[in-house]
Each structure stands twice: as structure tokens, then as C-alpha cells.
Design a protein around this motif. Structure first.
Motif, PDB file in Angstrom:
ATOM      1  N   ALA A   1       0.800  -1.215  -0.134  1.00  0.00           N
ATOM      2  CA  ALA A   1       0.112  -0.034   0.033  1.00  0.00           C
ATOM      3  C   ALA A   1       0.853   1.231   0.100  1.00  0.00           C
ATOM      4  CB  ALA A   1      -1.022  -0.207   1.142  1.00  0.00           C
ATOM      5  N   LEU A   2       0.570   2.313  -0.901  1.00  0.00           N
ATOM      6  CA  LEU A   2       1.199   3.461  -0.811  1.00  0.00           C
ATOM      7  C   LEU A   2       0.419   4.496  -0.548  1.00  0.00           C
ATOM      8  CD1 LEU A   2       3.762   5.409  -1.934  1.00  0.00           C
ATOM      9  CD2 LEU A   2       2.646   5.153  -4.264  1.00  0.00           C
ATOM     10  N   PRO A   3       0.480   5.285   0.554  1.00  0.00           N
ATOM     11  CA  PRO A   3      -0.266   6.327   1.100  1.00  0.00           C
ATOM     12  C   PRO A   3      -0.245   7.538   0.280  1.00  0.00           C
ATOM     13  CG  PRO A   3       1.120   5.644   2.850  1.00  0.00           C
ATOM     14  CD  PRO A   3       1.724   4.833   1.669  1.00  0.00           C
ATOM     15  N   LEU A   4      -1.555   7.951  -0.047  1.00  0.00           N
ATOM     16  CA  LEU A   4      -1.540   9.123  -1.254  1.00  0.00           C
ATOM     17  C   LEU A   4      -2.204  10.435  -0.427  1.00  0.00           C
ATOM     18  CD1 LEU A   4      -3.711   7.376  -4.240  1.00  0.00           C
ATOM     19  CD2 LEU A   4      -1.041   7.524  -4.049  1.00  0.00           C
ATOM     20  N   CYS A   5      -3.068  10.377   0.549  1.00  0.00           N
ATOM     21  CA  CYS A   5      -3.348  11.662   1.171  1.00  0.00           C
ATOM     22  C   CYS A   5      -4.541  11.224   2.192  1.00  0.00           C
ATOM     23  CB  CYS A   5      -4.071  12.468   0.218  1.00  0.00           C
ATOM     24  SG  CYS A   5      -5.215  12.255  -0.564  1.00  0.00           S
ATOM     25  N   SER A   6      -4.760  12.077   3.112  1.00  0.00           N
ATOM     26  CA  SER A   6      -5.926  11.829   4.008  1.00  0.00           C
ATOM     27  C   SER A   6      -6.923  12.827   3.861  1.00  0.00           C
ATOM     28  CB  SER A   6      -5.457  11.960   5.658  1.00  0.00           C
ATOM     29  OG  SER A   6      -4.806  13.221   5.801  1.00  0.00           O
ATOM     30  N   GLU A   7      -8.110  12.706   4.240  1.00  0.00           N
ATOM     31  CA  GLU A   7      -9.327  13.756   3.983  1.00  0.00           C
ATOM     32  C   GLU A   7     -10.205  13.764   5.336  1.00  0.00           C
ATOM     33  OE1 GLU A   7     -12.457  12.464   1.258  1.00  0.00           O
ATOM     34  OE2 GLU A   7     -11.800  10.293   1.479  1.00  0.00           O
ATOM     35  N   SER A   8     -10.666  14.889   5.646  1.00  0.00           N
ATOM     36  CA  SER A   8     -11.739  15.224   6.700  1.00  0.00           C
ATOM     37  C   SER A   8     -13.024  14.327   6.402  1.00  0.00           C
ATOM     38  CB  SER A   8     -11.734  16.674   6.664  1.00  0.00           C
ATOM     39  OG  SER A   8     -10.650  17.523   6.989  1.00  0.00           O
ATOM     40  N   VAL A   9     -13.483  14.362   7.496  1.00  0.00           N
ATOM     41  CA  VAL A   9     -14.779  13.730   7.495  1.00  0.00           C
ATOM     42  C   VAL A   9     -15.932  14.722   8.108  1.00  0.00           C
ATOM     43  CG1 VAL A   9     -16.427  12.171   8.705  1.00  0.00           C
ATOM     44  CG2 VAL A   9     -14.063  11.260   8.045  1.00  0.00           C
ATOM     45  N   TYR A  10     -17.109  15.053   7.498  1.00  0.00           N
ATOM     46  CA  TYR A  10     -18.062  15.997   7.712  1.00  0.00           C
ATOM     47  C   TYR A  10     -19.371  15.645   8.282  1.00  0.00           C
ATOM     48  CZ  TYR A  10     -15.279  19.530   5.156  1.00  0.00           C
ATOM     49  OH  TYR A  10     -14.313  20.296   4.877  1.00  0.00           O
ATOM     50  N   LEU A  11     -19.929  16.226   9.209  1.00  0.00           N
ATOM     51  CA  LEU A  11     -21.278  15.866   9.778  1.00  0.00           C
ATOM     52  C   LEU A  11     -22.085  16.811   8.801  1.00  0.00           C
ATOM     53  CD1 LEU A  11     -22.898  14.790  11.891  1.00  0.00           C
ATOM     54  CD2 LEU A  11     -22.483  16.610  13.362  1.00  0.00           C
ATOM     55  N   ALA A  12     -22.988  16.085   8.365  1.00  0.00           N
ATOM     56  CA  ALA A  12     -24.088  16.850   7.474  1.00  0.00           C
ATOM     57  C   ALA A  12     -25.479  16.780   8.081  1.00  0.00           C
ATOM     58  CB  ALA A  12     -24.109  15.972   6.009  1.00  0.00           C
ATOM     59  N   SER A  13     -25.988  18.262   8.198  1.00  0.00           N
ATOM     60  CA  SER A  13     -27.118  18.048   8.503  1.00  0.00           C
ATOM     61  C   SER A  13     -28.104  19.151   7.658  1.00  0.00           C
ATOM     62  CB  SER A  13     -27.284  18.783   9.982  1.00  0.00           C
ATOM     63  OG  SER A  13     -26.580  19.960  10.032  1.00  0.00           O
ATOM     64  N   SER A  14     -29.344  19.219   7.703  1.00  0.00           N
ATOM     65  CA  SER A  14     -30.082  20.109   6.756  1.00  0.00           C
ATOM     66  C   SER A  14     -29.879  21.747   7.412  1.00  0.00           C
ATOM     67  CB  SER A  14     -31.718  19.627   6.937  1.00  0.00           C
ATOM     68  OG  SER A  14     -32.280  20.138   8.262  1.00  0.00           O
ATOM     69  N   ASP A  15     -29.948  22.478   6.489  1.00  0.00           N
ATOM     70  CA  ASP A  15     -30.029  24.051   6.557  1.00  0.00           C
ATOM     71  C   ASP A  15     -30.776  24.506   7.563  1.00  0.00           C
ATOM     72  OD1 ASP A  15     -27.751  24.217   5.243  1.00  0.00           O
ATOM     73  OD2 ASP A  15     -28.487  25.149   3.535  1.00  0.00           O
TER      74      ASP A  15
ATOM     75  N   ALA B   1      -1.244  -2.261  -4.592  1.00  0.00           N
ATOM     76  CA  ALA B   1      -0.757  -3.145  -5.946  1.00  0.00           C
ATOM     77  C   ALA B   1      -0.306  -4.480  -5.118  1.00  0.00           C
ATOM     78  CB  ALA B   1      -0.043  -2.402  -6.786  1.00  0.00           C
ATOM     79  N   PRO B   2      -0.050  -5.296  -6.160  1.00  0.00           N
ATOM     80  CA  PRO B   2       0.787  -6.611  -5.834  1.00  0.00           C
ATOM     81  C   PRO B   2       2.139  -6.336  -5.451  1.00  0.00           C
ATOM     82  CG  PRO B   2      -0.575  -7.250  -7.594  1.00  0.00           C
ATOM     83  CD  PRO B   2      -0.610  -5.635  -7.193  1.00  0.00           C
ATOM     84  N   THR B   3       2.965  -6.837  -4.263  1.00  0.00           N
ATOM     85  CA  THR B   3       4.222  -6.383  -4.125  1.00  0.00           C
ATOM     86  C   THR B   3       5.049  -6.608  -5.141  1.00  0.00           C
ATOM     87  OG1 THR B   3       3.902  -6.919  -1.578  1.00  0.00           O
ATOM     88  CG2 THR B   3       5.951  -6.909  -2.345  1.00  0.00           C
ATOM     89  N   HIS B   4       4.888  -7.901  -5.889  1.00  0.00           N
ATOM     90  CA  HIS B   4       5.776  -8.158  -6.678  1.00  0.00           C
ATOM     91  C   HIS B   4       5.855  -7.305  -8.060  1.00  0.00           C
ATOM     92  CE1 HIS B   4       2.115 -10.386  -7.792  1.00  0.00           C
ATOM     93  NE2 HIS B   4       2.625 -10.551  -9.027  1.00  0.00           N
ATOM     94  N   THR B   5       4.709  -6.502  -8.265  1.00  0.00           N
ATOM     95  CA  THR B   5       4.700  -5.403  -9.284  1.00  0.00           C
ATOM     96  C   THR B   5       5.005  -3.983  -8.829  1.00  0.00           C
ATOM     97  OG1 THR B   5       2.466  -5.025  -9.154  1.00  0.00           O
ATOM     98  CG2 THR B   5       3.055  -6.911 -10.473  1.00  0.00           C
ATOM     99  N   ARG B   6       5.137  -3.790  -7.541  1.00  0.00           N
ATOM    100  CA  ARG B   6       5.199  -2.436  -6.947  1.00  0.00           C
ATOM    101  C   ARG B   6       6.394  -1.668  -7.752  1.00  0.00           C
ATOM    102  NH1 ARG B   6       2.201   1.391  -6.023  1.00  0.00           N
ATOM    103  NH2 ARG B   6       0.969   0.161  -4.673  1.00  0.00           N
ATOM    104  N   ARG B   7       7.344  -2.573  -7.591  1.00  0.00           N
ATOM    105  CA  ARG B   7       8.778  -1.762  -7.983  1.00  0.00           C
ATOM    106  C   ARG B   7       9.233  -2.073  -9.387  1.00  0.00           C
ATOM    107  NH1 ARG B   7      12.245  -4.271  -3.098  1.00  0.00           N
ATOM    108  NH2 ARG B   7      10.884  -5.805  -3.391  1.00  0.00           N
TER     109      ARG B   7
END
Length: 325
Positions: free
Chosen positions: A163-177, A276-282
Motif C-alpha cells: 500500500a502506498l499512502p496518497l493523502c488523508s481527508e476530513s470527515v463532515y457531519l452533514a445536517s439540513s440547513d 498493488a501486488p508487492t511483486h509489481t510495485r517496484r
């Protein structure tokens, strides 16, 4: 001489544990797998499998040979990749798996950039649930995939995959206006103890994340609707049908009537990863090119990007307890 195809079956058995699992992953019949492994034992000249009732396990010789098989397959893949690169540069099919929100928010721009840089590549995208990615990669149905996991629902390490980390994102609490403008405005998870909730389908990481986040805040959510597609979730939120936790990729364009509040969790709420499979990553330069373009094509809010909504959207912090990793 040991047959490479049979060595692959042995490696898969070491990873999956049962002949039935190997057969399902590689689209063989269990009897065909058993027959090929029996031939491999004759080629090796020593017992590789130990049968206990209906189950089999690798002998010490079998375990040792499976480790060699992993190295052999990796070197063969590397040699194949280098030959392809020598003949025509980065070209040919690149089979990519992605979950829906990544396919919509990340892949289009990443594929445009990839095609400009390497016009010979032929990206082929398949939408897939992250839970099914490991089997698809090991079976050779995908070359790589975008997956996600949550701080509350960490994904287990998959043998044979990298696994190759790409980024992290926030989580939002959604409610009606409507709720946001009332005296009972939702400002944190603890304001939602008595509210109806909208979660993903049970058994998914998104569902488990919501349940565990609420439990960490001291309550179990009262789930009214089970919806996987985030656009539909936000539409139901706007209709006053409940509140929901939505990752940033899924909350970037809330419909009119839906407000979202950024939730702060200790650690990284949701992480995006290329697998990706370890044997193809590099051995496959195309994997590294795709990862770079994916990382550049979307920058989450915790790296400086902030969402804009067609309607006013209040953003407050919701703090939850840390989780063990």
C-alpha cells in the motif's frame, strides 16, 4: 524444472489458506488446483502439503518454496516490465480499480494528466468496493487500485500486497440547513444523540466508521436509512431525513438545503491509498506515475483546500476520542 504457474498456486495457497479460496480467486475449480499442486509436489520431490481432514496446510518445505515463489514471481514481473519499457516506453493496458467517490473526484484529472505524459498507456477503470480489491489484485484482474480506510476502521495488512499512502481527508457531519438555522443547531456528534441517522449499508467500512465514531462520543446512533451513495445521502439530509457522517470526497458538492460541518478526529479520519501486488510495485513504472498524478489531482482540506458550497454551510469542529491503531 518447477513450473511457474504451479508456483503461483502454491504462493496463493500460502496467502489464502484454503484450496477453495485459491480456486475462487483464480477462477479455477478446486479439483484443478489440487491436481496442479500434486504435480508440483512430484516435481519438487518432497511433500509440500499436509492434509488434515478436508483442509491442507503447507509443510516446512512448502512454506520455504512459497517464499522462493514470491521472489521468483516478483523478478519475472520486473523483467517483463523492463522489456515492455525497452520496447515501447510506458504503454499498454493499466487496469485500475477505484471506489465510486475516488472515481468521480480523483480519476478524471489523473487520467488526463497520465495520458498527456504517457499517451501509450491505456488506462482501464473498474469501479470496485475496497473490500474486494485484494482478491482482484491477487487474481490478476487489476494492476492497482485506490482504496480507503478510516481511523476508526483501519484496514488489515494484506499479505502479498503493498500500500502506498496518497493523502488523508476530513470527515463532515452533514445536517439540513433548517436544523443549522434553528435553536437546535447541530454543532457536534453529541448534539445528534436523539437525531435520525443515515449510514452506509451494514458490513461496509463507512457504516462501521459512523457507528464507532458515535460510540466513541458516548451513544449509539438511531439509524433510519442505509444508503451507500453519498449524493443520495446528502439529498436525504437536505430533505430533513437525518444526519450523516460523510468523507470530504463525498461532501464536496452538497445540494441546496444541506449544510456540512467539518469533524476533527485524532489522527487521520480517512486515508486514501494505492494498493498493488508487492511483486509489481517496484517493477512497473506506470504504477508510480499513476500514484503521482492521483496525489496531485486532489488536495484535501487538511492540506490547504477548503470546500465551497452553493449554499451557506457552517463549519465547526467535532472532536472525538482517539482510537488505537
Amino acid at each position: 524444472m518447477l513450473d511457474v504457474r504451479r508456483l503461483r498456486l502454491l504462493r496463493e495457497l500460502a496467502l489464502r489458506g484454503t484450496i477453495v479460496a485459491v480456486a475462487e480467486a483464480l477462477s479455477f475449480s478446486p479439483s484443478a488446483v489440487s491436481q496442479q499442486l500434486a504435480v508440483l509436489e512430484r516435481e519438487a520431490g518432497v511433500p509440500l502439503l499436509e492434509r488434515t481432514g478436508r483442509r491442507v496446510r503447507l509443510t516446512p518445505a512448502g512454506e520455504n518454496l512459497s517464499r522462493h515463489a514470491e521472489v521468483i514471481l516478483q523478478r519475472l514481473e520486473q523483467a517483463s516490465g523492463e522489456l515492455v519499457d525497452a520496447r515501447r516506453g510506458l504503454a499498454g493496458p493499466l487496469r485500475i480499480g477505484a471506489f465510486p467517490t475516488a472515481a468521480r473526484a480523483i480519476l478524471p484529472q489523473a487520467l488526463i494528466a497520465l495520458s498527456h505524459e504517457h499517451p501509450g498507456l491505456e488506462p482501464m477503470v473498474s469501479e470496485i468496493d475496497p473490500a474486494d480489491v485484494a482478491d482482484a489484485l491477487r487474481a490478476g484482474n487489476l494492476d492497482l487500485a485506490l482504496i480507503h480506510d478510516y481511523d476508526f476502521v483501519p484496514r488489515p495488512t494484506e499479505p502479498g500486497l503493498t500500500a502506498l499512502p496518497l493523502c488523508s481527508e476530513s470527515v463532515y457531519l452533514a445536517s439540513s440547513d433548517t436544523e443549522s438555522d434553528s435553536d437546535e443547531a447541530v454543532a457536534s456528534l453529541t448534539d445528534c444523540v436523539e437525531r435520525a441517522w443515515i449510514t452506509a449499508i451494514p458490513g461496509t467500512a463507512c457504516h462501521a466508521m459512523t457507528i464507532r465514531a458515535c460510540q466513541a462520543a458516548g451513544f449509539t446512533p438511531k439509524v433510519r436509512h442505509h444508503i451507500d451513495e453519498f449524493a443520495t445521502v446528502l439529498a436525504l439530509v437536505a430533505a430533513g431525513q437525518g444526519v450523516s457522517l460523510v468523507p470530504e470526497l463525498g461532501a464536496s458538492h452538497p445540494p441546496p438545503g444541506c449544510g456540512s460541518r467539518r469533524c476533527r478526529f485524532d489522527g487521520e479520519p480517512r486515508s486514501l491509498t494505492e494498493q498493488a501486488p508487492t511483486h509489481t510495485r517496484r517493477s512497473q513504472p506506470s504504477h508510480a506515475r499513476f500514484a503521482r498524478q492521483s496525489r496531485h489531482c486532489w488536495t484535501p482540506s487538511n492540506s490547504g483546500y477548503y470546500m465551497s458550497s452553493p449554499r451557506s454551510s457552517t463549519v465547526t469542529e467535532c472532536v472525538s476520542a482517539p482510537t488505537a491503531r
